[in-house]
Scaffold this active site. Structure first.
Site, PDB file in Angstrom:
ATOM      1  N   CYS A  49      -2.544   8.609   2.544  1.00 30.87           N
ATOM      2  CA  CYS A  49      -2.242   8.153   1.186  1.00 30.87           C
ATOM      3  C   CYS A  49      -3.404   8.456   0.248  1.00 30.87           C
ATOM      4  CB  CYS A  49      -1.908   6.671   1.168  1.00 30.87           C
ATOM      5  SG  CYS A  49      -3.123   5.621   1.976  1.00 30.87           S
TER       6      CYS A  49
ATOM      7  N   GLU B 289       0.865  -1.176   0.000  1.00 28.92           N
ATOM      8  CA  GLU B 289       0.000   0.000   0.000  1.00 28.92           C
ATOM      9  C   GLU B 289       0.901   1.225   0.000  1.00 28.92           C
ATOM     10  OE1 GLU B 289      -3.044  -0.114  -0.478  1.00 28.92           O
ATOM     11  OE2 GLU B 289      -3.688  -2.126   0.102  1.00 28.92           O
TER      12      GLU B 289
END
Length: 520
Positions: free
Chosen positions: A307, A273
């Site tokens: 993110c 990720e």
């Protein structure tokens, strides 16, 4: 922008005591037993106040060896415990987190710097993934298939992998671990957690909470493990360790490429990720009442350190001037200050290096011909002594700028114009990252085009909501330099297991597949 001054009303000492955080804390745990670690002391400071919170006696490689051996031993028994029984342990972990939601959320805000409401929200994510995993423990389904051979039956099933390594980033110091660990547990895996060096006290607090459940249920040591160490002690060797079946890593694209290379060389499994460069397309058919709160939270929430933070606004040219004025007005009203103050909108960046990166990126935008329209300052004076507070910045730019192609982990928003949707989609997809995306429109054709094969190339694509704030029920992850991994909901659980195809012959003959004749 309004300054918020820290006070002593936040009861930090009481919070630390409730969570079992001491002045000096051991850096390795096998579930309920804390190792007598001997690594260098690492000090954790609050980015909000600059004050020392506590110290961590880091775990060494010898401590890691103890942890990994304990984990391997625990896996032998844990994997054969029925999945619903494993789910029961996860259910109790969720309940224990409910009891400690407020103090743990407070510590997240204090050590990481996200505002208090986001700290509470992060702990709620942990609780939600526990609930999801409990249900999942009775739904680890395989499939049955019709065999081409008479008297045969085929099916596939999923088995536990083994030891799962979780490397979490500073911006979600507790939730990302839970996304991985709770799924891994119900899948029959055991977990070794290596948290970010910037937020180790949060990880230690979680281990203290979870240990109550493990001890109460007499769970063997080694099912849930913590190694709080910098890369000086536990680094590339962790990635190269063949005893770790899966490495799930959250971090920058640069770090992810390194993880993929080292783990890939031993043909291990990864869930990555990584970075995002998330854009919102704002159509001339958008409902502006929805646009503004989504854009502002997406761009300044967690001080731009998600993110999924909104990095780019791709605005239909007829809407551009009005949107700019609205954004300038809203940004000027943001309250910046101590993240534990409930009126705060924007807390600090994680450290002074993040502030420097923020300033450097703004400079690069200007060097490439961009125009800063608001923000970009480093705040000083009373309440800002840590040096980590900045004013969120909006800059007019071009998608082709080198700096716009990169992810700056800070509240820096780029404004871009487009004429028609095809141009907006081309601009949207023309970055190396592919995590989260959004379009605001009331036009069904535009929305469906955005979600189509020819639309967003991201792992997450939203309509009339922002890029930031995913639910745990859906698989979370992205494409391209975001890594391609998936965590959390949907069928992400399959990444924590190995798939096996089974064929059973219940006849008295032995026909071969594809009709092959082989007489002996």
């Amino acid at each position: 922008m309004e300054q918020i001054v820290a006070t002593d009303q936040y009861n930090i000492e009481e919070t630390l005591a409730e969570l079992g955080i001491k002045d000096v804390n051991a850096g390795a745990c096998t579930g309920t037993e804390w190792l007598n670690t001997s690594g260098e002391l690492l000090e954790s400071y609050s980015p909000g106040t600059g004050e020392l919170i506590g110290k961590i006696q880091q775990g060494t490689w010898d401590d890691y060896e103890t942890v990994i051996a304990t984990a391997q031993s625990a896996f032998i028994d844990w994997r054969v415990l029925p999945a619903p029984k494993r789910g029961e342990i996860v259910r109790q972990i969720g309940n224990e987190l409910r009891k400690h939601k407020e103090p743990l959320g407070r510590l997240v805000a204090h050590e990481m710097g996200k505002i208090y409401q986001e700290g509470l929200g992060e702990v709620q994510e942990m609780i939600d993934i526990c609930d999801f995993a409990v249900g999942l423990s009775r739904q680890l389904h395989g499939y049955t298939m019709h065999s081409e051979r008479p008297g045969h039956r085929m099916y596939d099933q999923y088995h536990p992998l083994g030891v799962v390594g979780v490397i979490s980033a500073f911006n979600f110091p507790v939730a990302v671990w839970a996304w991985n660990a709770m799924l891994a547990m119900v899948c029959g895996d055991v977990v070794v957690w290596k948290p970010s060096s910037k937020v180790m006290l949060c990880a230690i607090a979680v281990s203290n909470i979870v240990s109550k459940v493990l001890e109460r249920n007499q769970i063997p040591e080694g099912v849930l493990n913590l190694v709080a160490s910098s890369s000086k002690y536990v680094g590339d060797d962790f990635l190269a360790d063949k005893r770790v079946a899966l490495i799930s890593a959250t971090g920058s694209t640069k770090v992810g490429k390194k993880v993929a290379r080292i783990v890939g060389e031993r043909l291990g499994k990864t869930i990555l990720e990584l970075g995002g460069n998330n854009a919102i397309i704002i159509s001339d058919k958008a409902d502006m009442n929805l646009v503004m709160p989504a854009v502002v939270f997406g761009s300044v929430g967690t001080a731009g350190q998600r993110c999924t933070s909104t990095r780019r606004l791709i605005v239909q040219e007829s809407m551009y001037d009005t949107l700019v004025e609205n954004l300038k007005t809203t940004y000027s009203q943001l309250k910046i200050g101590n993240p534990l103050n409930e009126d705060t909108h924007v807390g600090p960046l994680i450290d002074k290096w993040a502030v420097e990166d923020f300033q450097n990126s703004i400079g690069k935008v200007q060097d490439e011909g961009g125009n800063v329209i608001i923000g970009g300052d480093v705040l000083e004076g009373e309440g800002y002594e840590s040096g980590c507070y900045v004013t969120p910045c909006i800059a007019e730019a071009e998608n082709s700028f080198d700096i716009v192609q990169e992810e700056t982990f800070a509240p820096l928003l780029y404004l871009l114009k487009y004429k028609d949707l095809s141009e907006a989609l081309a601009m949207h997809n023309d970055v190396p990252q592919g995590l989260s995306s959004s379009i605001f429109t009331t036009d069904l054709l535009e929305a469906e085009m955005f979600l189509s094969h020819a639309g967003s190339d991201c792992g997450i694509a939203n309509v009339n909501i922002g890029t930031s704030g995913a639910e745990i029920g859906g698989a979370f992850g992205g494409e391209k330099e975001t890594g391609g991994g998936r965590e959390s909901g949907s069928d992400a659980w399959k990444g924590y297991m190995r798939q096996q195809t089974n064929t059973i012959n219940y006849s008295n003959d032995l026909p071969l597949a594809q009709g092959i004749e082989f007489d002996v």
